[in-house]
Design a protein around this motif. Structure first.
Motif, mmCIF file in Angstrom:
data_model
loop_
_atom_site.group_PDB
_atom_site.id
_atom_site.type_symbol
_atom_site.label_atom_id
_atom_site.label_comp_id
_atom_site.label_asym_id
_atom_site.label_seq_id
_atom_site.Cartn_x
_atom_site.Cartn_y
_atom_site.Cartn_z
ATOM 1 N N ALA A 264 0.829 -1.210 0.000
ATOM 2 C CA ALA A 264 0.000 0.000 0.000
ATOM 3 C C ALA A 264 0.860 1.255 0.000
ATOM 4 O O ALA A 264 0.578 2.215 -0.729
ATOM 5 N N LEU A 265 1.917 1.245 0.785
ATOM 6 C CA LEU A 265 2.819 2.400 0.811
ATOM 7 C C LEU A 265 3.486 2.598 -0.534
ATOM 8 O O LEU A 265 3.626 3.734 -1.012
ATOM 9 N N MET A 266 3.882 1.509 -1.157
ATOM 10 C CA MET A 266 4.535 1.608 -2.458
ATOM 11 C C MET A 266 3.548 2.035 -3.554
ATOM 12 O O MET A 266 3.961 2.527 -4.606
ATOM 13 N N ARG A 267 2.256 1.860 -3.295
ATOM 14 C CA ARG A 267 1.230 2.294 -4.249
ATOM 15 C C ARG A 267 0.711 3.697 -3.928
ATOM 16 O O ARG A 267 -0.238 4.157 -4.542
ATOM 17 N N GLY A 268 1.312 4.345 -2.952
ATOM 18 C CA GLY A 268 0.978 5.746 -2.713
ATOM 19 C C GLY A 268 0.163 6.075 -1.488
ATOM 20 O O GLY A 268 -0.233 7.238 -1.308
ATOM 21 N N ALA A 269 -0.113 5.105 -0.611
ATOM 22 C CA ALA A 269 -0.858 5.409 0.615
ATOM 23 C C ALA A 269 -0.060 6.375 1.484
ATOM 24 O O ALA A 269 1.162 6.267 1.594
#
Length: 293
Positions: A264-269
């Motif tokens: 999720a962090l790598m997808r922009g969260a």
């Protein structure tokens, strides 16, 4: 997506990387930690709850999200009065001990107002302003920050994540359209501090949840920071269950949670809503360390 979020005059800074929202449930029936903070029938152990909140702050939480009614599938509704009794005194006590940003996890206008009066600065609404038409006005009145989440159905009618798809329309587009409407309501009410949440696990199949996770960055086009609430959700249990075996309970889903949160962090969260603050803080620190000049 970084930047500053205005929460009742308090600024939440997302410019330095993702922040962690710690989950503090005062409910007897939440899917993972229900009853942990109970002091007899209907009561909340305030000192124990305060210690839990302060512990999460020490571990790196920037927000404490306090909830008094379970939103797990099939959860029974409670009255506004009972929900206020479970949350407002704790919010007031935590406010006395810390300047941490406090969020109230509710979709009810009366509960939100009591929480904001007690010292909260953010309202985390699982319904994205669709369950209670009075809530946007309350948020405007107190200039509260809001988390607008997607859910297609109320908790009492919801089922646990299954392997069956729930509709023909692509899940990412359904969520995006729903959140766009929620954002429009917030903007019409002059609400400035907006965060969006795709609602992992809420009325979505296992496949849909993973498709949402993979395409989470598609929601960034809506122009607001994204919160990911993945912690120990049932769709993660489906993914790690052995062939023809039982789905591991929430207590055995920590590693799967960390993996999903990292994606999720790598997808922009920008915000992770979690039960396990230290583990999530470390995951966020690793992602941030990769973003060197």
């Amino acid at each position: 997506m970084g930047g500053m979020i205005n929460c009742g005059g308090r600024m939440l800074d997302l410019s330095g990387g993702a922040v962690i929202m710690g989950i503090l449930n005062t409910t007897p029936d939440s899917f993972y930690d229900g009853g942990v903070l109970q002091a007899g029938p209907g009561g909340v152990d305030l000192e124990r709850a305060l210690a839990c909140a302060l512990g999460m702050i020490r571990e790196g939480a920037s927000i404490i999200d306090i909830g008094g009614e379970s939103s797990r599938p099939g959860a029974a509704k409670i009255s506004e009065q009972e929900e206020i009794a479970r949350t407002a005194p704790l919010i007031a006590l935590l406010r006395q001990r810390s300047d941490i940003l406090i969020s109230i996890d509710t979709y009810k206008a009366g509960v939100a107002e009591a929480a904001l009066q007690a010292g909260a600065h953010m309202v985390n609404d699982i319904s994205g302003f669709t369950f209670d038409g009075q809530l946007p006005a309350v948020c405007r009145k107190y200039r509260a920050g809001v988390v607008l989440m997607h859910t297609p159905v109320k908790p009492e009618s919801m089922q646990w994540s299954t392997v069956t798809n729930s509709g023909e329309v692509d899940i990412v587009e359904r969520v995006r359209l729903f959140l766009a409407r929620s954002i429009a309501v917030a903007e019409e009410h002059g609400i400035e501090g907006i965060v969006i949440d795709p609602g992992f696990g809420f009325g979505k199949s296992v496949t849909e949840n993973f498709r949402l996770l993979d395409q989470l960055d598609a929601l960034l086009s809506l122009g607001y920071p994204v919160l990911a609430g993945l912690s120990r959700k049932s769709f993660l249990g489906h993914a790690i269950s052995p062939p023809n075996g039982a789905i591991p309970p929430p207590s055995e889903r920590l590693a799967a949670t960390i993996a999903a949160q990292t994606i999720a962090l790598m997808r922009g969260a920008s915000i992770l809503r979690v039960h396990d603050v230290q583990a999530a803080t470390q995951s966020a620190a690793i992602i941030h360390a990769m973003q060197f000049p």
